[in-house]
Design a protein around this motif. Structure first.
Motif, PDB file in Angstrom:
ATOM      1  N   ALA A 241       0.829  -1.207   0.000  1.00  0.00           N
ATOM      2  CA  ALA A 241       0.000   0.000   0.000  1.00  0.00           C
ATOM      3  C   ALA A 241       0.868   1.265   0.000  1.00  0.00           C
ATOM      4  O   ALA A 241       0.666   2.167  -0.814  1.00  0.00           O
ATOM      5  CB  ALA A 241      -0.929  -0.017   1.218  1.00  0.00           C
TER       6      ALA A 241
ATOM      7  N   GLN B 188       0.519  -2.011  -6.691  1.00  0.00           N
ATOM      8  CA  GLN B 188      -0.600  -2.806  -7.203  1.00  0.00           C
ATOM      9  C   GLN B 188      -0.072  -3.819  -8.226  1.00  0.00           C
ATOM     10  O   GLN B 188       0.802  -3.496  -9.026  1.00  0.00           O
ATOM     11  CB  GLN B 188      -1.638  -1.910  -7.894  1.00  0.00           C
ATOM     12  CG  GLN B 188      -2.481  -1.090  -6.933  1.00  0.00           C
ATOM     13  CD  GLN B 188      -1.700   0.089  -6.334  1.00  0.00           C
ATOM     14  OE1 GLN B 188      -0.687   0.493  -6.875  1.00  0.00           O
ATOM     15  NE2 GLN B 188      -2.170   0.606  -5.218  1.00  0.00           N
TER      16      GLN B 188
ATOM     17  N   ASN C 102       0.647  -6.103 -11.269  1.00  0.00           N
ATOM     18  CA  ASN C 102       0.623  -5.868 -12.709  1.00  0.00           C
ATOM     19  C   ASN C 102       0.569  -7.241 -13.393  1.00  0.00           C
ATOM     20  O   ASN C 102       1.493  -8.044 -13.267  1.00  0.00           O
ATOM     21  CB  ASN C 102       1.914  -5.110 -13.067  1.00  0.00           C
ATOM     22  CG  ASN C 102       2.046  -4.857 -14.549  1.00  0.00           C
ATOM     23  OD1 ASN C 102       1.317  -5.436 -15.356  1.00  0.00           O
ATOM     24  ND2 ASN C 102       2.973  -3.989 -14.903  1.00  0.00           N
TER      25      ASN C 102
END
Ligand code: SAM
Length: 274
Positions: free
Chosen positions: A18, A23, A25
């Motif tokens: 975070a 995130q 991929n």
């Protein structure tokens, strides 16, 4: 302070993801393991790694990397990561690793691991699915440079690696791996163990190169198995027409199909071709 206590004091993996905006991929085959009990179990499946240089392909946020540091006595862990976003995020782990963790930013497909650190070497990794088999085959070209591989694959790929003759999973991967190594599935991991959860179940497979692989002509074996299983429904007289003299010498009926040949039969064809 022990290395375990120092690692326990680091922020949890989810927080690192975070904080650094990591995130997943899809293009990089990123499915993270946050459960440290699970990563510790995977690290322990490698057994005694004392004195080893252990390569981890794709450390990501570092769940398995943490476990390799705490659960094994590997001399060094050399983590190769293609996605540059993780490099900064992994620095605190390097700082507490007592010089046992080295991080290399790069594409594992383009790196000869044997040039990075001397034997004894092992590879322990939750491989990116899109390049997993390609990586394994590249390492098999120099099997005795490694003492073992503990690798997470899609379950279907793991089943193809350990497949027996006359099954639908039996093919090129089984013949190549089993001629050079012993291989066993040692753990099955459900999709829910990963973030994000993939569609498929995964398996950890342990692969140990056999002592003498000098008599295995790997390049010839790759060529023969590509032809034979590329047309797996055809009879050998069609799919292996370039090797009919060898099949005849071995007394193999050319009306059979590729999956009827044993791992040893393919080896013999390759040796007679050399
Ligand atoms: N080891 C982490 C874990 O278990 O949570 C992440 C595993 S994830 C399935 C695969 C990792 O491999 C990702 O971090 C991805 O960025 C990295 N990766 C993908 N392709 C790569 C390549 N060609 N060379 C090195 N790393 C790669």
């Amino acid at each position: 302070m022990s290395i375990s206590s120092k690692i326990d004091a680091l922020p949890p993996l989810r927080e690192i993801v975070a904080q650094h905006g990591l995130q997943a991929n899809k293009a990089f085959g990123q499915n993270y393991l946050f459960d440290l009990n699970l990563t510790q179990k995977i690290a322990r499946l490698a057994g005694d790694l004392s004195g080893h240089n252990v390569f981890e392909i794709g450390p990501g946020p570092g769940g398995l990397t943490r476990a390799l540091l705490t659960e094994t006595s590997a001399a060094k862990i050399i983590a190769v990561e293609k996605d540059g976003r993780f490099i900064t995020a992994l620095h605190p782990l390097i700082d507490v690793s007592d010089n046992r963790l080295e991080l290399i930013e790069g594409d594992a497909l383009k790196i000869d691991l044997t040039l990075l650190a001397p034997a004894p070497r092992a590879v322990v990794a939750n491989l990116p699915y899109n390049v997993g088999t390609e990586l394994l085959i590249s390492w098999l070209h120099q099997p005795n440079e490694f003492s073992q591989f503990v690798l997470m694959f899609q379950k279907e790929v793991a089943q193809r690696i350990v497949a027996k003759q006359n099954t639908k999973e039996y093919g090129r991967l089984a013949v190549l791996v089993q001629n050079l190594c012993t291989a066993e599935i040692v753990l099955t991991v459900p999709p829910s163990a990963f973030t994000p959860a993939p569609k498929v179940t995964s398996s950890v497979i342990r692969i140990r190169p056999k002592a003498d692989t000098g008599n295995v002509p790997i390049k010839a074996l790759e060529k023969i198995t590509a032809a034979a299983f590329g047309q797996r429904r055809k009879m050998l007289r069609q799919s292996m027409k370039a090797w009919l003299p060898q099949l005849e010498e071995m007394g193999i009926d050319p009306q059979k199909r590729a999956e009827d040949l044993s791992v040893g039969d393919f080896l013999r064809v390759a040796q007679l071709t050399e």
